[in-house]
Design a protein around this motif. Structure first.
Motif, PDB file in Angstrom:
ATOM      1  N   MET A 156      -8.425  -7.090  -5.798  1.00  0.00           N
ATOM      2  CA  MET A 156      -8.944  -7.564  -4.512  1.00  0.00           C
ATOM      3  C   MET A 156      -8.785  -6.467  -3.476  1.00  0.00           C
ATOM      4  N   THR A 157      -9.854  -6.059  -2.861  1.00  0.00           N
ATOM      5  CA  THR A 157      -9.796  -5.031  -1.839  1.00  0.00           C
ATOM      6  C   THR A 157      -9.588  -5.683  -0.488  1.00  0.00           C
ATOM      7  N   ALA A 158      -9.415  -4.805   0.512  1.00  0.00           N
ATOM      8  CA  ALA A 158      -9.191  -5.300   1.852  1.00  0.00           C
ATOM      9  C   ALA A 158     -10.480  -5.600   2.578  1.00  0.00           C
ATOM     10  N   ALA A 159     -11.580  -5.236   2.010  1.00  0.00           N
ATOM     11  CA  ALA A 159     -12.834  -5.272   2.754  1.00  0.00           C
ATOM     12  C   ALA A 159     -13.355  -6.676   2.958  1.00  0.00           C
ATOM     13  N   GLY A 160     -13.792  -6.946   4.168  1.00  0.00           N
ATOM     14  CA  GLY A 160     -14.576  -8.134   4.458  1.00  0.00           C
ATOM     15  C   GLY A 160     -13.984  -9.429   3.979  1.00  0.00           C
ATOM     16  N   ASP A 161     -12.673  -9.611   4.100  1.00  0.00           N
ATOM     17  CA  ASP A 161     -12.036 -10.826   3.620  1.00  0.00           C
ATOM     18  C   ASP A 161     -12.166 -11.903   4.684  1.00  0.00           C
ATOM     19  N   ALA A 162     -13.165 -12.759   4.536  1.00  0.00           N
ATOM     20  CA  ALA A 162     -13.412 -13.795   5.537  1.00  0.00           C
ATOM     21  C   ALA A 162     -12.373 -14.900   5.487  1.00  0.00           C
ATOM     22  N   ASN A 163     -11.634 -14.980   4.389  1.00  0.00           N
ATOM     23  CA  ASN A 163     -10.612 -16.011   4.270  1.00  0.00           C
ATOM     24  C   ASN A 163      -9.253 -15.372   4.030  1.00  0.00           C
ATOM     25  N   VAL A 165       6.737   0.517  -1.102  1.00  0.00           N
ATOM     26  CA  VAL A 165       5.690   1.176  -0.331  1.00  0.00           C
ATOM     27  C   VAL A 165       4.513   0.252  -0.039  1.00  0.00           C
ATOM     28  N   VAL A 166       4.206  -0.700  -0.934  1.00  0.00           N
ATOM     29  CA  VAL A 166       3.070  -1.595  -0.696  1.00  0.00           C
ATOM     30  C   VAL A 166       3.359  -2.560   0.462  1.00  0.00           C
ATOM     31  N   PRO A 167       4.504  -3.250   0.469  1.00  0.00           N
ATOM     32  CA  PRO A 167       4.810  -4.092   1.638  1.00  0.00           C
ATOM     33  C   PRO A 167       4.905  -3.290   2.929  1.00  0.00           C
ATOM     34  N   TYR A 168       5.347  -2.034   2.823  1.00  0.00           N
ATOM     35  CA  TYR A 168       5.432  -1.180   4.007  1.00  0.00           C
ATOM     36  C   TYR A 168       4.035  -0.905   4.571  1.00  0.00           C
ATOM     37  N   LEU A 169       3.079  -0.586   3.699  1.00  0.00           N
ATOM     38  CA  LEU A 169       1.709  -0.345   4.160  1.00  0.00           C
ATOM     39  C   LEU A 169       1.152  -1.589   4.842  1.00  0.00           C
ATOM     40  N   ARG A 170       1.344  -2.763   4.253  1.00  0.00           N
ATOM     41  CA  ARG A 170       0.851  -4.000   4.881  1.00  0.00           C
ATOM     42  C   ARG A 170       1.485  -4.206   6.252  1.00  0.00           C
ATOM     43  N   SER A 171       2.761  -3.888   6.382  1.00  0.00           N
ATOM     44  CA  SER A 171       3.436  -4.110   7.660  1.00  0.00           C
ATOM     45  C   SER A 171       2.892  -3.194   8.745  1.00  0.00           C
ATOM     46  N   VAL A 172       2.527  -1.965   8.375  1.00  0.00           N
ATOM     47  CA  VAL A 172       2.004  -1.002   9.355  1.00  0.00           C
ATOM     48  C   VAL A 172       0.577  -1.367   9.744  1.00  0.00           C
ATOM     49  N   VAL A 173      -0.230  -1.740   8.748  1.00  0.00           N
ATOM     50  CA  VAL A 173      -1.638  -2.046   9.006  1.00  0.00           C
ATOM     51  C   VAL A 173      -1.793  -3.370   9.739  1.00  0.00           C
ATOM     52  N   GLY A 174      -0.962  -4.359   9.386  1.00  0.00           N
ATOM     53  CA  GLY A 174      -1.080  -5.678  10.000  1.00  0.00           C
ATOM     54  C   GLY A 174      -2.391  -6.349   9.623  1.00  0.00           C
ATOM     55  N   ALA A 175      -3.032  -6.960  10.589  1.00  0.00           N
ATOM     56  CA  ALA A 175      -4.273  -7.694  10.333  1.00  0.00           C
ATOM     57  C   ALA A 175      -5.510  -6.803  10.360  1.00  0.00           C
ATOM     58  N   ASP A 176      -5.330  -5.502  10.573  1.00  0.00           N
ATOM     59  CA  ASP A 176      -6.461  -4.574  10.679  1.00  0.00           C
ATOM     60  C   ASP A 176      -6.915  -4.160   9.281  1.00  0.00           C
ATOM     61  N   ILE A 177      -7.521  -5.104   8.532  1.00  0.00           N
ATOM     62  CA  ILE A 177      -7.809  -4.869   7.121  1.00  0.00           C
ATOM     63  C   ILE A 177      -9.229  -4.395   6.859  1.00  0.00           C
ATOM     64  N   GLU A 178     -10.054  -4.262   7.914  1.00  0.00           N
ATOM     65  CA  GLU A 178     -11.430  -3.808   7.701  1.00  0.00           C
ATOM     66  C   GLU A 178     -11.608  -2.312   7.899  1.00  0.00           C
ATOM     67  N   ASP A 179     -10.541  -1.605   8.286  1.00  0.00           N
ATOM     68  CA  ASP A 179     -10.680  -0.180   8.540  1.00  0.00           C
ATOM     69  C   ASP A 179     -11.159   0.530   7.268  1.00  0.00           C
ATOM     70  N   SER A 180     -12.114   1.418   7.414  1.00  0.00           N
ATOM     71  CA  SER A 180     -12.744   2.044   6.248  1.00  0.00           C
ATOM     72  C   SER A 180     -11.756   2.856   5.422  1.00  0.00           C
ATOM     73  N   LEU A 227      -8.506   2.222   4.989  1.00  0.00           N
ATOM     74  CA  LEU A 227      -7.715   1.287   4.196  1.00  0.00           C
ATOM     75  C   LEU A 227      -8.535   0.735   3.039  1.00  0.00           C
ATOM     76  N   VAL A 228      -9.781   0.376   3.295  1.00  0.00           N
ATOM     77  CA  VAL A 228     -10.660  -0.131   2.238  1.00  0.00           C
ATOM     78  C   VAL A 228     -10.790   0.894   1.120  1.00  0.00           C
ATOM     79  N   GLU A 229     -10.936   2.160   1.490  1.00  0.00           N
ATOM     80  CA  GLU A 229     -11.063   3.237   0.508  1.00  0.00           C
ATOM     81  C   GLU A 229      -9.800   3.341  -0.351  1.00  0.00           C
ATOM     82  N   ILE A 230      -8.643   3.313   0.293  1.00  0.00           N
ATOM     83  CA  ILE A 230      -7.378   3.472  -0.423  1.00  0.00           C
ATOM     84  C   ILE A 230      -7.123   2.291  -1.349  1.00  0.00           C
ATOM     85  N   VAL A 231      -7.250   1.075  -0.818  1.00  0.00           N
ATOM     86  CA  VAL A 231      -6.986  -0.113  -1.618  1.00  0.00           C
ATOM     87  C   VAL A 231      -7.983  -0.223  -2.764  1.00  0.00           C
TER      88      VAL A 231
END
Length: 295
Positions: A1-8, A175-190, A192-196
């Motif tokens: 599951m990627t970070a892109a366009g997660d409407a839910n 490192v994975v929980p750390y990345l989520r904590s830094v990014v927060g709800a900003d999951i559409e950034d290109s 982050l989408v590329e990395i995930v």
């Protein structure tokens, strides 16, 4: 599951966390078709109707009150960081199209600072763990600490990182929980989408850890390394946000004074001393460390 366009995003988070909660003796342990708690059990513990909780997980209701969210957080046994993350994704509005992110730059002052630490490996990464600047000892510790690399991509995809980190399982779990904590709800950034997206395709371990949706901003700890030149190293790390930046982070390593690790770190520094005082490499420099780089 990627970070892109997660409407839910809210529903996915609730389900992931619900499946991680182990039922206690108060609940029937037999004939469970799903891991963790059932939806009706979460609803009961949160003091809301099962139908309403179902609508939240399914994305049919996206406007829960803070009181309801905090009740659900308690039912799911979320800590403070995870609760904050839940509130962020629940109250996040559909973002407007963002302008392209400007290249991140490290200030001259920060470059001078980390370059003045001959016995302290130090580097700076951006929001998505792209390395922006590093001193000579940090690069000697690992070539993947050099600008042009990404910390989380290297952690999961580079065989040398698994050889270097004797605590690789623990390190990747941090490192994975750390990345989520830094990014927060900003999951559409290109970025982050590329990395995930790349990690989800190439690393089963990353997919497993990302699906848990753990959130933990761990800023201090210990790394156990086996360096090809210096040998075994037990180093303490610190992660400090750089003031006045968009979530740039300074990472430093140090050994216990008087320890064998300190002596080995001194040896590594002497073997890799730069030709000039204060050697620092930054993103955009012409010199590149051989090895895999990220766009």
């Amino acid at each position: 599951m990627t970070a892109a366009g997660d409407a839910n995003a809210l529903g996915r988070y609730l389900r992931a966390r619900r499946e991680l909660v182990q039922p206690d003796e108060a609940w029937d342990q037999g004939n469970r078709r799903v891991p963790g708690l059932r939806r009706e059990e979460v609803a009961f513990l949160a003091g809301i109707s099962s139908d309403y909780y179902n609508r939240l997980e399914q994305g049919r209701d996206r406007n829960p009150s803070e009181q309801v969210l905090r009740s659900i957080a308690r039912a799911l046994r979320l800590d403070e960081e995870a609760t904050t993350y839940l509130l962020e994704i629940a109250t996040r509005k559909n973002p407007r199209r963002k302008r392209p992110r400007r290249p991140e730059q490290v200030s001259d002052g920060m470059r001078t600072l980390i370059g003045s630490w001959p016995l302290t490996p130090a580097y700076i990464h951006g929001t998505y763990m792209d390395v922006l600047a590093a001193n000579s000892l940090a690069i000697a510790l690992s070539p993947f600490n050099a600008p042009g690399h990404n910390g989380i991509l290297a952690a999961f995809l580079e065989p040398e990182m698994r050889e270097l980190h004797q605590d690789w399982e623990d390190m990747t779990a941090r490192v994975v929980p750390y990345l989520r904590s830094v990014v927060g709800a900003d999951i559409e950034d290109s970025r982050l989408v590329e990395i995930v997206g790349e990690l989800s395709l190439r690393s089963e371990r990353f997919r497993t850890l990302w699906a848990r949706q753990d959130v933990k901003h761990k800023t201090t700890g210990t790394s156990l390394l086996l360096h090809p030149q210096a040998g075994p190293l037990e180093l303490h790390y610190e992660k400090l946000l750089v003031p006045g930046t968009d979530r740039q982070t300074l990472i430093t390593y140090h050994a216990q004074p008087g320890s064998a690790s300190e002596e080995r770190l001194r040896l590594l520094a002497s073997m890799n001393a730069p030709d000039h005082v204060g050697g620092v490499r930054a993103a955009g420099d012409e010199t590149r460390t051989p090895g895999r780089t990220t766009p």
